[in-house]
Design a protein around this motif. Structure first.
Motif, short mmCIF file in Angstrom:
data_model
loop_
_atom_site.label_atom_id
_atom_site.label_comp_id
_atom_site.label_asym_id
_atom_site.label_seq_id
_atom_site.Cartn_x
_atom_site.Cartn_y
_atom_site.Cartn_z
N LYS A 32 10.80 -46.90 17.71
CA LYS A 32 10.31 -46.70 18.73
C LYS A 32 9.56 -45.82 19.20
N SER A 33 9.63 -44.86 18.06
CA SER A 33 8.24 -43.60 18.57
C SER A 33 6.41 -44.74 18.59
N THR A 34 6.33 -45.33 18.01
CA THR A 34 4.95 -46.34 17.78
C THR A 34 5.36 -47.20 19.37
N LEU A 35 6.07 -47.91 19.87
CA LEU A 35 6.08 -48.42 20.95
C LEU A 35 6.07 -47.63 22.10
N LEU A 36 6.62 -46.53 21.80
CA LEU A 36 6.25 -45.89 22.88
C LEU A 36 5.08 -44.49 23.22
N LEU A 37 4.46 -44.65 21.77
CA LEU A 37 3.59 -43.68 22.24
C LEU A 37 2.35 -44.91 22.76
N GLN A 38 2.02 -46.78 22.63
CA GLN A 38 1.24 -46.88 22.70
C GLN A 38 1.14 -47.57 23.71
N ALA A 39 3.34 -48.01 24.44
CA ALA A 39 3.03 -48.20 26.00
C ALA A 39 2.71 -47.21 26.37
N ALA A 40 3.26 -45.27 26.21
CA ALA A 40 2.24 -44.45 27.38
C ALA A 40 0.63 -44.35 27.49
N ALA A 41 -0.07 -44.84 26.15
CA ALA A 41 -1.34 -44.69 26.10
C ALA A 41 -1.80 -46.13 27.52
N ARG A 42 -1.15 -47.18 27.24
CA ARG A 42 -1.27 -48.83 28.40
C ARG A 42 -0.87 -47.60 29.77
N PHE A 43 0.29 -46.80 30.20
CA PHE A 43 0.27 -46.49 30.89
C PHE A 43 -0.72 -45.77 32.05
N ALA A 44 -1.34 -44.39 30.71
CA ALA A 44 -2.04 -43.62 31.23
C ALA A 44 -3.73 -44.60 31.39
N ARG A 45 -4.37 -45.49 30.65
CA ARG A 45 -5.17 -46.34 31.00
C ARG A 45 -5.10 -47.12 32.02
N ASN A 46 -3.52 -47.56 32.78
CA ASN A 46 -3.85 -48.03 34.34
C ASN A 46 -3.47 -46.97 34.89
N GLY A 47 -3.97 -45.41 34.59
CA GLY A 47 -3.40 -44.81 35.93
C GLY A 47 -2.86 -44.09 36.22
N LEU A 48 -1.96 -44.01 35.07
CA LEU A 48 -0.07 -43.66 35.26
C LEU A 48 -1.03 -42.05 34.62
N ASN A 49 0.13 -40.51 34.89
CA ASN A 49 -0.39 -39.51 34.91
C ASN A 49 0.96 -39.21 33.70
N VAL A 50 0.37 -39.16 32.41
CA VAL A 50 1.92 -39.35 31.14
C VAL A 50 1.84 -37.93 30.81
N ILE A 51 3.15 -37.66 30.31
CA ILE A 51 3.38 -37.12 29.36
C ILE A 51 4.59 -37.30 29.15
N TYR A 52 4.56 -37.06 26.84
CA TYR A 52 4.66 -37.38 26.06
C TYR A 52 5.43 -36.03 24.99
N VAL A 53 6.57 -36.48 25.65
CA VAL A 53 7.79 -34.94 24.77
C VAL A 53 8.39 -35.06 23.69
N THR A 54 8.35 -35.00 22.79
CA THR A 54 8.06 -35.07 21.67
C THR A 54 9.71 -33.48 21.12
N GLY A 55 10.71 -34.41 20.87
CA GLY A 55 12.19 -33.11 19.81
C GLY A 55 11.90 -32.98 18.77
N GLU A 56 12.20 -34.24 18.36
CA GLU A 56 11.78 -34.55 16.66
C GLU A 56 10.79 -34.36 15.85
N GLU A 57 9.18 -34.15 16.19
CA GLU A 57 8.04 -34.30 15.61
C GLU A 57 7.44 -33.48 15.75
N SER A 58 6.12 -32.62 15.13
CA SER A 58 5.66 -31.81 15.35
C SER A 58 4.21 -32.18 15.80
N THR A 59 3.52 -31.50 17.37
CA THR A 59 2.82 -32.58 17.98
C THR A 59 1.74 -32.75 17.22
N SER A 60 1.51 -32.25 15.70
CA SER A 60 0.11 -32.55 14.38
C SER A 60 0.80 -34.19 13.82
N GLN A 61 1.68 -34.28 13.91
CA GLN A 61 2.78 -35.32 13.43
C GLN A 61 2.75 -36.61 13.91
#
Ligand code: TYD
Ligand code: MG
Length: 457
Positions: free
Chosen positions: A101-130
């Motif tokens: 799920k996290s892989t899918l959504l990170l990839q989707a986030a990047a695609r939407f960002a590339r297509n002009g959306l301002n995207v924020i990814y909030v992770t409650g399970e992992e650290s930012t470095s992960q």
């Protein structure tokens, strides 16, 4: 008046009027807790005692244009969303831990960002470095997605208010907690509050929100089912751990068709879309063998061919097993009963194993005949022709019933090199698909025509 207390199970969300140590619905221990009321308005006063505001009614005609959509540019994802991401919508993505799920959504986030959306990814399970490390693995380090690791809902909402993104991804809703609710993160009331706060906030500010939700052993999105009612779209990300295929399935969509699927493959560099899943599901078929049948199925609007495998072996006395992967166990028992009583083919004293190859899960009754064919083929040790697809629903009388979208299924089979289809009689002539069609009326005729078995033997 007695105080109305309600209790609910933090595993399955079932509500009861009294506390108990074990949930009656799902059988889990120590999961029942008292529900705190969400708002503390005057409860005992009747609503009729104070007049409210009169509401303005409207009619069904609208001048509004269809909601604007942003495409990810990943066809498999856009189709499941009903044609792209709708602004100000709430989407729940459920799935087993570790499914991607996290892989899918990170990839989707990047695609939407590339297509002009301002995207924020909030992770409650992992650290930012992960998450950054995952982004590096996926080759997305340069993507303009903003990232934060936080679980406090109040801080998250304040940040969203200031940043005004177009899309926010919450990974996962079970880790979020609100200081207005005094129960542990992951409990029913916390998950419900988090989902409610995030979706209403998103709707009022025109932000699209994607919530990740974990799935329980029983396959429901953990925590209350009410989360499913709050959102516009519920997607399940599924697949077998040992297989590389992953299927994103829309089970509810207020902006498009439900039942639509997207097929992905988990690779060393993240998820890759699979444009021709039938070819992929059949690619590992090998030489035809007894018990193997190709079913021409439909998932949503898309035809999908897959292999159904059956194995029948003598059982130890008194312990006949019925084991199913990728199909409904109750439906298998029904087909075994119809084979027994309408065709005289009994599986008593035999172990039966049924598997849909490639980690695919089928829920269509249209697969009945293919399952019956696989079972008889395995029992009789008879191989079906390699270039033949089978489809059709079986009724309790043993009659074969027509299935929907026949033409679509046959076209797909023809495209993949099949030359024959065994199926129920067509209600009306289909356009010529180049396939030889063997239309069969009932199951007894099927076993005698295809396997040369006389009913009653
Ligand atoms: P993850 O997205 O963390 O799953 P979830 O969020 O659903 O718990 O990823 C799960 C698995 O995917 C993990 O075991 C490693 C594997 N994976 C790959 O095979 N390739 C990749 O590029 C990535 C990022 C993960
Ligand atoms: Mg994850």
């Amino acid at each position: 008046m007695a105080k109305d207390l309600t209790f609910s199970c933090s595993d399955c969300g079932a509500t009861t009027s009294k506390w108990s140590g074990r949930c009656d619905s799902c059988g889990a221990w120590n999961t029942i807790a008292e529900d705190k009321p969400l708002s503390s308005g005057p409860k005992s006063k009747s609503l009729g005692s104070k007049r409210g505001r009169e509401l303005t009614l409207t009619d069904l005609a609208t001048q509004e244009a269809a909601p604007p959509r942003t495409q990810a540019g990943v066809e498999e994802l856009d189709r499941v969303l009903g044609g792209g991401l709708v602004a100000a919508s709430a989407i729940l993505v459920g799935g087993d831990p570790g499914i991607g799920k996290s892989t899918l959504l990170l990839q989707a986030a990047a695609r939407f960002a590339r297509n002009g959306l301002n995207v924020i990814y909030v992770t409650g399970e992992e650290s930012t470095s992960q998450v950054q490390m995952r982004a590096r693995r996926l080759g997305l380090e340069q993507s303009p997605v903003k990232l934060v690791s936080e679980t406090n809902l109040r801080d998250i909402l304040t940040t969203l208010d200031a940043q005004k993104p177009d899309l926010v991804i919450i990974d996962s809703v079970q880790t979020m907690w609100s200081d207005t609710v005094d129960s542990a993160p992951g409990s029913v009331s916390q998950v419900r509050t988090a989902a409610h706060e995030l979706t209403t906030f998103a709707k009022t500010r025109g932000i699209a929100v994607i919530l990740v939700g974990h799935v329980t052993k029983e396959g429901a999105i953990a925590g209350p089912r009410v989360v499913e009612h709050m959102v516009d779209c519920v997607l399940y990300f599924e697949g077998e751990r040992g297989h590389q295929f992953r299927i994103l399935r829309a089970v509810k969509n207020r902006f498009g068709p439900a039942d639509e699927i997207g097929v992905f493959e988990m690779t060393g560099k993240g998820l890759a879309e699979v444009k021709n899943p039938s070819a992929l599901f059949l690619s590992q078929r090998g030489t035809p063998s007894p018990g193997s049948v190709v079913f021409a199925g439909i998932e949503g609007t898309r035809p999908l061919l897959c292999e159904i495998q059956a194995l029948v072996a003598p059982a130890a006395p008194g312990t006949a097993r019925r084991s199913v992967v990728g199909w409904d166990a109750a439906r298998l028992n029904m087909i075994l009963a119809v084979l027994d009583s309408r065709c005289g083919i009994s599986f008593t004293g035999l172990d039966v194993y049924l598997n849909v190859a490639g980690g695919m899960r089928i829920s269509e009754p249209a697969a009945d005949l293919a399952v019956a064919a696989a079972l008889v083929s395995a029992r009789e040790d008879a191989t079906l022709p390699e270039t033949c697809v089978i489809l059709g629903e079986i009724s309790l009388s043993g009659a074969l019933r027509p299935v929907a979208q026949m033409e679509n299924r046959l076209k797909e089979a023809q495209k993949l090199g099949f030359s024959e289809a065994i199926m129920p009689p067509l209600a009306k002539r289909a356009a010529d698909t180049g396939l030889a069609l063997r239309e069969i009326r009932d199951l007894a005729t099927f076993v005698s025509d295809v396997f040369g078995l006389d009913p009653g033997t």
